[in-house]
Design a protein around this motif. Sequence first.
Motif, mmCIF file in Angstrom:
data_model
loop_
_atom_site.group_PDB
_atom_site.id
_atom_site.type_symbol
_atom_site.label_atom_id
_atom_site.label_comp_id
_atom_site.label_asym_id
_atom_site.label_seq_id
_atom_site.Cartn_x
_atom_site.Cartn_y
_atom_site.Cartn_z
ATOM 1 N N MET A 199 0.855 -1.174 0.000
ATOM 2 C CA MET A 199 0.000 0.000 0.000
ATOM 3 C C MET A 199 0.895 1.230 0.000
ATOM 4 S SD MET A 199 -1.201 0.123 4.026
ATOM 5 C CE MET A 199 -1.970 1.722 3.804
ATOM 6 N N VAL A 200 0.296 2.409 -0.027
ATOM 7 C CA VAL A 200 1.079 3.628 0.091
ATOM 8 C C VAL A 200 1.879 3.575 1.395
ATOM 9 C CG1 VAL A 200 -0.842 4.886 1.164
ATOM 10 C CG2 VAL A 200 0.985 6.153 0.026
ATOM 11 N N ARG A 201 3.140 4.000 1.347
ATOM 12 C CA ARG A 201 4.032 3.771 2.485
ATOM 13 C C ARG A 201 4.380 5.044 3.261
ATOM 14 N NH1 ARG A 201 8.113 -0.429 -0.743
ATOM 15 N NH2 ARG A 201 6.429 -1.813 -1.464
ATOM 16 N N THR A 202 3.730 6.148 2.953
ATOM 17 C CA THR A 202 4.141 7.431 3.535
ATOM 18 C C THR A 202 3.160 7.993 4.555
ATOM 19 O OG1 THR A 202 3.115 8.579 1.660
ATOM 20 C CG2 THR A 202 5.468 8.041 1.487
ATOM 21 N N LEU A 203 2.078 7.281 4.849
ATOM 22 C CA LEU A 203 1.072 7.786 5.775
ATOM 23 C C LEU A 203 1.311 7.230 7.176
ATOM 24 C CD1 LEU A 203 -2.101 7.251 3.541
ATOM 25 C CD2 LEU A 203 -0.768 9.351 3.820
ATOM 26 N N PRO A 204 0.878 7.947 8.212
ATOM 27 C CA PRO A 204 1.008 7.405 9.575
ATOM 28 C C PRO A 204 0.313 6.058 9.743
ATOM 29 C CG PRO A 204 0.459 9.740 9.648
ATOM 30 C CD PRO A 204 0.331 9.318 8.215
ATOM 31 N N SER A 205 -0.745 5.834 8.971
ATOM 32 C CA SER A 205 -1.500 4.574 9.076
ATOM 33 C C SER A 205 -0.969 3.481 8.154
ATOM 34 C CB SER A 205 -2.969 4.839 8.744
ATOM 35 O OG SER A 205 -3.100 5.337 7.415
ATOM 36 N N SER A 206 0.092 3.753 7.418
ATOM 37 C CA SER A 206 0.614 2.772 6.467
ATOM 38 C C SER A 206 1.142 1.531 7.182
ATOM 39 C CB SER A 206 1.733 3.387 5.627
ATOM 40 O OG SER A 206 1.255 4.453 4.826
ATOM 41 N N ILE A 207 0.801 0.382 6.637
ATOM 42 C CA ILE A 207 1.329 -0.886 7.142
ATOM 43 C C ILE A 207 2.617 -1.179 6.398
ATOM 44 C CG2 ILE A 207 0.847 -3.322 7.535
ATOM 45 C CD1 ILE A 207 -1.065 -1.407 8.972
ATOM 46 N N VAL A 221 -0.400 -12.375 0.378
ATOM 47 C CA VAL A 221 0.005 -10.982 0.181
ATOM 48 C C VAL A 221 -1.092 -10.300 -0.617
ATOM 49 C CG1 VAL A 221 1.727 -9.395 -0.763
ATOM 50 C CG2 VAL A 221 2.462 -11.576 0.219
ATOM 51 N N ARG A 222 -1.595 -9.186 -0.075
ATOM 52 C CA ARG A 222 -2.686 -8.442 -0.719
ATOM 53 C C ARG A 222 -2.157 -7.085 -1.177
ATOM 54 N NH1 ARG A 222 -7.244 -7.244 2.413
ATOM 55 N NH2 ARG A 222 -8.762 -7.890 0.840
ATOM 56 N N PHE A 223 -2.406 -6.756 -2.429
ATOM 57 C CA PHE A 223 -1.954 -5.515 -3.036
ATOM 58 C C PHE A 223 -3.126 -4.535 -3.087
ATOM 59 C CE2 PHE A 223 1.325 -8.396 -4.162
ATOM 60 C CZ PHE A 223 2.455 -7.639 -4.477
ATOM 61 N N HIS A 224 -3.071 -3.518 -2.218
ATOM 62 C CA HIS A 224 -4.162 -2.561 -2.107
ATOM 63 C C HIS A 224 -4.020 -1.356 -3.035
ATOM 64 C CE1 HIS A 224 -5.839 -4.735 1.213
ATOM 65 N NE2 HIS A 224 -4.808 -4.534 2.008
ATOM 66 N N GLY A 225 -2.905 -1.237 -3.744
ATOM 67 C CA GLY A 225 -2.633 -0.017 -4.490
ATOM 68 C C GLY A 225 -1.919 0.990 -3.596
ATOM 69 N N ARG A 226 -1.419 2.039 -4.187
ATOM 70 C CA ARG A 226 -0.623 3.002 -3.423
ATOM 71 C C ARG A 226 -1.223 4.394 -3.481
ATOM 72 N NH1 ARG A 226 5.555 0.940 -4.993
ATOM 73 N NH2 ARG A 226 5.211 -1.247 -4.353
ATOM 74 N N SER A 227 -2.539 4.464 -3.397
ATOM 75 C CA SER A 227 -3.228 5.751 -3.419
ATOM 76 C C SER A 227 -2.971 6.520 -2.130
ATOM 77 C CB SER A 227 -4.733 5.538 -3.596
ATOM 78 O OG SER A 227 -5.435 6.745 -3.390
ATOM 79 N N ALA A 228 -2.675 7.816 -2.268
ATOM 80 C CA ALA A 228 -2.460 8.677 -1.096
ATOM 81 C C ALA A 228 -3.769 8.995 -0.384
ATOM 82 C CB ALA A 228 -1.772 9.960 -1.514
ATOM 83 N N ALA A 229 -4.912 8.600 -0.969
ATOM 84 C CA ALA A 229 -6.218 8.847 -0.354
ATOM 85 C C ALA A 229 -6.623 7.711 0.570
ATOM 86 C CB ALA A 229 -7.278 9.034 -1.443
ATOM 87 N N TRP A 230 -5.677 6.879 0.959
ATOM 88 C CA TRP A 230 -5.981 5.678 1.753
ATOM 89 C C TRP A 230 -6.830 5.967 2.981
ATOM 90 C CZ3 TRP A 230 -5.985 0.588 1.405
ATOM 91 C CH2 TRP A 230 -6.047 -0.174 2.572
ATOM 92 N N GLY A 231 -6.471 6.978 3.758
ATOM 93 C CA GLY A 231 -7.175 7.204 5.010
ATOM 94 C C GLY A 231 -8.300 8.205 4.935
ATOM 95 N N THR A 232 -8.524 8.833 3.785
ATOM 96 C CA THR A 232 -9.461 9.956 3.721
ATOM 97 C C THR A 232 -10.521 9.845 2.646
ATOM 98 O OG1 THR A 232 -7.912 11.148 2.280
ATOM 99 C CG2 THR A 232 -7.721 11.529 4.656
ATOM 100 N N GLY A 233 -10.224 9.250 1.525
ATOM 101 C CA GLY A 233 -11.152 9.280 0.403
ATOM 102 C C GLY A 233 -12.229 8.226 0.477
ATOM 103 N N SER A 234 -13.041 8.189 -0.568
ATOM 104 C CA SER A 234 -14.055 7.145 -0.691
ATOM 105 C C SER A 234 -13.365 5.811 -0.959
ATOM 106 C CB SER A 234 -14.991 7.470 -1.852
ATOM 107 O OG SER A 234 -14.277 7.424 -3.081
ATOM 108 N N LYS A 235 -14.149 4.748 -0.951
ATOM 109 C CA LYS A 235 -13.572 3.445 -1.251
ATOM 110 C C LYS A 235 -12.897 3.455 -2.611
ATOM 111 C CE LYS A 235 -14.684 -1.416 -2.043
ATOM 112 N NZ LYS A 235 -15.743 -2.451 -2.119
ATOM 113 N N GLU A 236 -13.555 4.083 -3.593
ATOM 114 C CA GLU A 236 -12.982 4.140 -4.928
ATOM 115 C C GLU A 236 -11.677 4.923 -4.929
ATOM 116 O OE1 GLU A 236 -16.151 4.665 -4.184
ATOM 117 O OE2 GLU A 236 -16.961 2.821 -5.066
ATOM 118 N N ASP A 237 -11.630 6.019 -4.166
ATOM 119 C CA ASP A 237 -10.394 6.807 -4.090
ATOM 120 C C ASP A 237 -9.277 6.019 -3.417
ATOM 121 O OD1 ASP A 237 -11.546 9.033 -5.302
ATOM 122 O OD2 ASP A 237 -12.209 9.879 -3.386
#
Length: 310
Positions: A199-207, A221-237
Motif C-alpha cells: 500500500m502507500v508507504r508514507t502515511l502514519p497509518s501505512s502498514i 500478500v494483498r496488493f491494495h494499491g498506493r493511493s495517497a487517499a488511503w485514510g481519507t477518500g471514498s472506497k474508490e479513491d
Amino acid sequence: MGDILVGTCSWTDRALVGSGWYPAGQRDAEGRLRYYAGRFPVVEVDSSYYALPGERNSRLWAERTPGGFVFDVKAFSLLTGHPTRERSLPDGLPADAGDPVVLDEVWARFAAGIGPLREAGRLGGVLFQFPPWFRPGARAEAFLEECAVRTAGWPLAVEFRHPAWWRSEPDGRGGPDGRAEATASLLARLGFAAVGVDMVRTLPSSIPPVTPVTSPRLSVVRFHGRSAAWGTGSKEDRFRYDYSRAELEEWVPRLRTLAGRVGQLHVLFNNCCADSAVRAAETMERLLVGRALPSPRSAPSSTRSPDRFP
C-alpha cells in the motif's frame, strides 16, 4: 517451492463488471465466475464481509469452477469487530458483538455458509481483516485466542490495519521494541497465516510491507494499491491505482522466497478500479511464473492442483 496462486479480491466488483473485461455472453453470475476461473486459480470472496455467506452460493461456486480452483473467504464484519448493519443479520438478530448469543449464532451461520467449500476442498483460506482501531494489547490477544478456538481446522489468515502490530523501529531507549517479532510469534502459536500488504508507504497509518511466515501451509500478500487517499477518500479513491510493471517487479524476489517457505502462496490484488486488479494480476502471473495465463477456452480443469486444506 510451494504453489503460487495469483488472483484478485473480487470477481463481482461493479467497476470490473462495467469495465468490459468480461466478454459478451459471459456477464451473468455463472458466466463471470467461469470466465474468471479460466484465467486465475484463486479469488477472494469479499461479499461475505457484508453479508453472511450462504451454503447454496458456496455449492454453486464449487460446481462452476475447475478442479484446483480455490476461494479465499473474507470473514463477516461482526466477527472482526467492524460496524455491522442489522439488516445484514438473519432473523432480526441485533448487531451486538458483545452479546454471546448473537456471536454464537453468527459464527455458526458463517461456518455453515463456507461448509460446501471446505467439503469440496475449495476453501483456500479465511481472511480475518481487523479494523484500524484493533491495536496490540491483552484484549486483542484474547480476541485472537477466541478466534483460534472457533476456527480450529480452518486455513486462517490475519491482516492487521493498525501499523503497531508490525512496528520494528527503535523504542526510543536504544533497543528494538520487538513488536513485529511478538506479533509473528503470536500468529504462529495460534496457527494463523500473516497477511503481507502493499500500500502507500508514507502515511502514519501505512502498514509496512513485511512478509513474515507464521504458518507452514499458507501465506497471503494483498496488493491494495498506493493511493495517497488511503485514510481519507471514498472506497474508490482509496483503492484506485494502476500498478506499474516496475512496482510489481520489485516484489518478485520476495514472493518467490516466500513461496519457498510455505505450501501455498496467495497473491491477491485489491486495487479495484475498472480492470486494474485483473491487469495487475495478469502481469504478476507472467513475472512470477514466466508465462502468460491460459485462455479460458484452453485451460483444463487439471492444470493446477494446489494443496487441499481441511
